[in-house]
Scaffold this motif. Structure first.
Motif, PDB file in Angstrom:
ATOM      1  N   LEU A 176      33.644 -10.335  -3.821  1.00 50.83           N
ATOM      2  CA  LEU A 176      32.537 -10.760  -2.967  1.00 50.83           C
ATOM      3  C   LEU A 176      31.468 -11.491  -3.782  1.00 50.83           C
ATOM      4  CD1 LEU A 176      31.586 -10.622  -0.007  1.00 50.83           C
ATOM      5  CD2 LEU A 176      30.418  -8.498  -0.569  1.00 50.83           C
ATOM      6  N   ILE A 177      31.194 -11.006  -4.978  1.00 47.32           N
ATOM      7  CA  ILE A 177      30.230 -11.693  -5.849  1.00 47.32           C
ATOM      8  C   ILE A 177      30.789 -13.043  -6.285  1.00 47.32           C
ATOM      9  CG2 ILE A 177      29.054 -11.588  -8.090  1.00 47.32           C
ATOM     10  CD1 ILE A 177      28.876  -8.508  -7.618  1.00 47.32           C
ATOM     11  N   ALA A 178      32.096 -13.106  -6.499  1.00 48.68           N
ATOM     12  CA  ALA A 178      32.736 -14.359  -6.914  1.00 48.68           C
ATOM     13  C   ALA A 178      32.669 -15.425  -5.822  1.00 48.68           C
ATOM     14  CB  ALA A 178      34.183 -14.108  -7.317  1.00 48.68           C
ATOM     15  N   VAL A 208      37.114 -16.685   4.741  1.00 47.68           N
ATOM     16  CA  VAL A 208      36.833 -15.709   3.679  1.00 47.68           C
ATOM     17  C   VAL A 208      35.952 -14.589   4.226  1.00 47.68           C
ATOM     18  CG1 VAL A 208      35.606 -15.393   1.486  1.00 47.68           C
ATOM     19  CG2 VAL A 208      37.173 -17.315   1.771  1.00 47.68           C
ATOM     20  N   ALA A 209      34.933 -14.951   4.997  1.00 46.99           N
ATOM     21  CA  ALA A 209      34.052 -13.939   5.573  1.00 46.99           C
ATOM     22  C   ALA A 209      34.821 -13.021   6.515  1.00 46.99           C
ATOM     23  CB  ALA A 209      32.894 -14.610   6.312  1.00 46.99           C
ATOM     24  N   PHE A 210      35.653 -13.613   7.382  1.00 51.30           N
ATOM     25  CA  PHE A 210      36.471 -12.788   8.282  1.00 51.30           C
ATOM     26  C   PHE A 210      37.412 -11.879   7.501  1.00 51.30           C
ATOM     27  CE2 PHE A 210      35.641 -15.970  11.748  1.00 51.30           C
ATOM     28  CZ  PHE A 210      35.011 -15.076  12.598  1.00 51.30           C
ATOM     29  N   GLY A 211      37.956 -12.396   6.410  1.00 48.57           N
ATOM     30  CA  GLY A 211      38.839 -11.578   5.567  1.00 48.57           C
ATOM     31  C   GLY A 211      38.115 -10.369   4.995  1.00 48.57           C
ATOM     32  N   PHE A 212      36.903 -10.590   4.494  1.00 45.23           N
ATOM     33  CA  PHE A 212      36.127  -9.464   3.971  1.00 45.23           C
ATOM     34  C   PHE A 212      35.801  -8.456   5.072  1.00 45.23           C
ATOM     35  CE2 PHE A 212      35.127 -12.056   0.169  1.00 45.23           C
ATOM     36  CZ  PHE A 212      35.423 -11.103  -0.791  1.00 45.23           C
ATOM     37  N   ILE A 213      35.477  -8.943   6.259  1.00 42.16           N
ATOM     38  CA  ILE A 213      35.174  -8.040   7.371  1.00 42.16           C
ATOM     39  C   ILE A 213      36.374  -7.152   7.665  1.00 42.16           C
ATOM     40  CG2 ILE A 213      34.754  -7.976   9.863  1.00 42.16           C
ATOM     41  CD1 ILE A 213      32.924 -10.450   9.442  1.00 42.16           C
ATOM     42  N   VAL A 217      30.133  -4.590   6.666  1.00 42.78           N
ATOM     43  CA  VAL A 217      30.778  -5.383   7.716  1.00 42.78           C
ATOM     44  C   VAL A 217      29.716  -6.066   8.563  1.00 42.78           C
ATOM     45  CG1 VAL A 217      32.108  -5.204   9.856  1.00 42.78           C
ATOM     46  CG2 VAL A 217      32.914  -4.060   7.805  1.00 42.78           C
ATOM     47  N   ILE A 218      28.695  -5.314   8.942  1.00 43.07           N
ATOM     48  CA  ILE A 218      27.624  -5.867   9.775  1.00 43.07           C
ATOM     49  C   ILE A 218      26.899  -6.992   9.043  1.00 43.07           C
ATOM     50  CG2 ILE A 218      25.400  -5.328  10.856  1.00 43.07           C
ATOM     51  CD1 ILE A 218      26.597  -2.478  11.394  1.00 43.07           C
ATOM     52  N   VAL A 219      26.572  -6.768   7.784  1.00 39.57           N
ATOM     53  CA  VAL A 219      25.826  -7.773   7.028  1.00 39.57           C
ATOM     54  C   VAL A 219      26.672  -9.022   6.799  1.00 39.57           C
ATOM     55  CG1 VAL A 219      24.703  -8.250   4.814  1.00 39.57           C
ATOM     56  CG2 VAL A 219      24.305  -6.082   5.970  1.00 39.57           C
ATOM     57  N   VAL A 220      27.945  -8.861   6.479  1.00 41.07           N
ATOM     58  CA  VAL A 220      28.814 -10.033   6.293  1.00 41.07           C
ATOM     59  C   VAL A 220      28.979 -10.764   7.625  1.00 41.07           C
ATOM     60  CG1 VAL A 220      31.150 -10.783   5.690  1.00 41.07           C
ATOM     61  CG2 VAL A 220      29.982  -9.124   4.256  1.00 41.07           C
ATOM     62  N   ALA A 221      29.075 -10.014   8.723  1.00 40.93           N
ATOM     63  CA  ALA A 221      29.172 -10.660  10.030  1.00 40.93           C
ATOM     64  C   ALA A 221      27.896 -11.442  10.350  1.00 40.93           C
ATOM     65  CB  ALA A 221      29.447  -9.617  11.114  1.00 40.93           C
ATOM     66  N   LEU A 222      26.761 -10.955   9.877  1.00 40.55           N
ATOM     67  CA  LEU A 222      25.519 -11.692  10.086  1.00 40.55           C
ATOM     68  C   LEU A 222      25.466 -12.979   9.259  1.00 40.55           C
ATOM     69  CD1 LEU A 222      22.959  -8.754  10.244  1.00 40.55           C
ATOM     70  CD2 LEU A 222      23.630 -10.278  12.104  1.00 40.55           C
ATOM     71  N   SER A 230      36.099 -22.869   8.924  1.00 38.98           N
ATOM     72  CA  SER A 230      36.230 -23.447   7.588  1.00 38.98           C
ATOM     73  C   SER A 230      36.728 -22.376   6.612  1.00 38.98           C
ATOM     74  CB  SER A 230      34.876 -23.997   7.125  1.00 38.98           C
ATOM     75  OG  SER A 230      33.968 -22.930   6.945  1.00 38.98           O
ATOM     76  N   ALA A 231      36.936 -22.764   5.374  1.00 40.47           N
ATOM     77  CA  ALA A 231      37.401 -21.815   4.351  1.00 40.47           C
ATOM     78  C   ALA A 231      36.398 -20.671   4.172  1.00 40.47           C
ATOM     79  CB  ALA A 231      37.620 -22.543   3.027  1.00 40.47           C
TER      80      ALA A 231
END
Length: 147
Positions: A82-84, A51-56, A27-32, A46-47
């Motif tokens: 996430l890789i996709a 997507v990033a917020f969704g993963f968080i 979560v921290i790394v994706v938020a960064l 943006s899209a």
């Protein structure tokens, strides 16, 4: 073969804590990655930002479900997604690859832990076995003294 000694503490509970902690690190790394999205990919709204917020949100939610039997499959599926995202945002794809390797190692450790538990090779199981043998020896000595 004798059955493994029962454990006073559940080692899988500690391992689930490690899994939840790893999800929080993700979560921290994706938020960064959000500042990168804001600068290079049309802003946080943006899209790529959504997507990033969704993963968080999903990673935080998965912390509550790590004890469920389907949680590991869900985490693996999330990392494939996430890789996709490499196509949408290469930085997120790199994060997916790195944490995918971390999770592969965690799953290998989990398999090894379960194998050691089944064989009775955990230090806590060996200590319990020693205590049990010591108690049996004390009972035998008491029985011999009573005779």
């Amino acid at each position: 073969m004798t059955t493994p000694a029962p454990l006073k503490k559940d080692p899988m509970k500690a391992f689930r804590g490690i899994m939840a902690g790893t999800l929080i690190l993700e979560v921290i790394v994706v938020a960064l990655a959000l500042p990168v999205i804001a600068k290079l990919h049309g802003g946080v709204t943006s899209a790529a930002g959504w997507v990033a917020f969704g993963f968080i949100v999903v990673f935080i939610a998965m912390c509550a479900f790590v004890r469920r039997p389907w949680a590991i499959a869900a985490v693996v599926a999330l990392h494939v997604l996430l890789i996709a995202t490499w196509l949408l945002l290469p930085a997120m794809g790199v994060i997916g690859v790195i944490f995918g390797l971390v999770w592969a190692y965690l799953l290998w450790l989990r398999r090894d832990l379960l194998k050691r538990m089944a064989e009775g090779r955990l230090p806590a199981q060996q200590q319990a076995r020693q205590e049990q043998a010591q108690e049996e020896q004390t009972q035998q000595e008491q029985a011999q003294q009573a005779e």
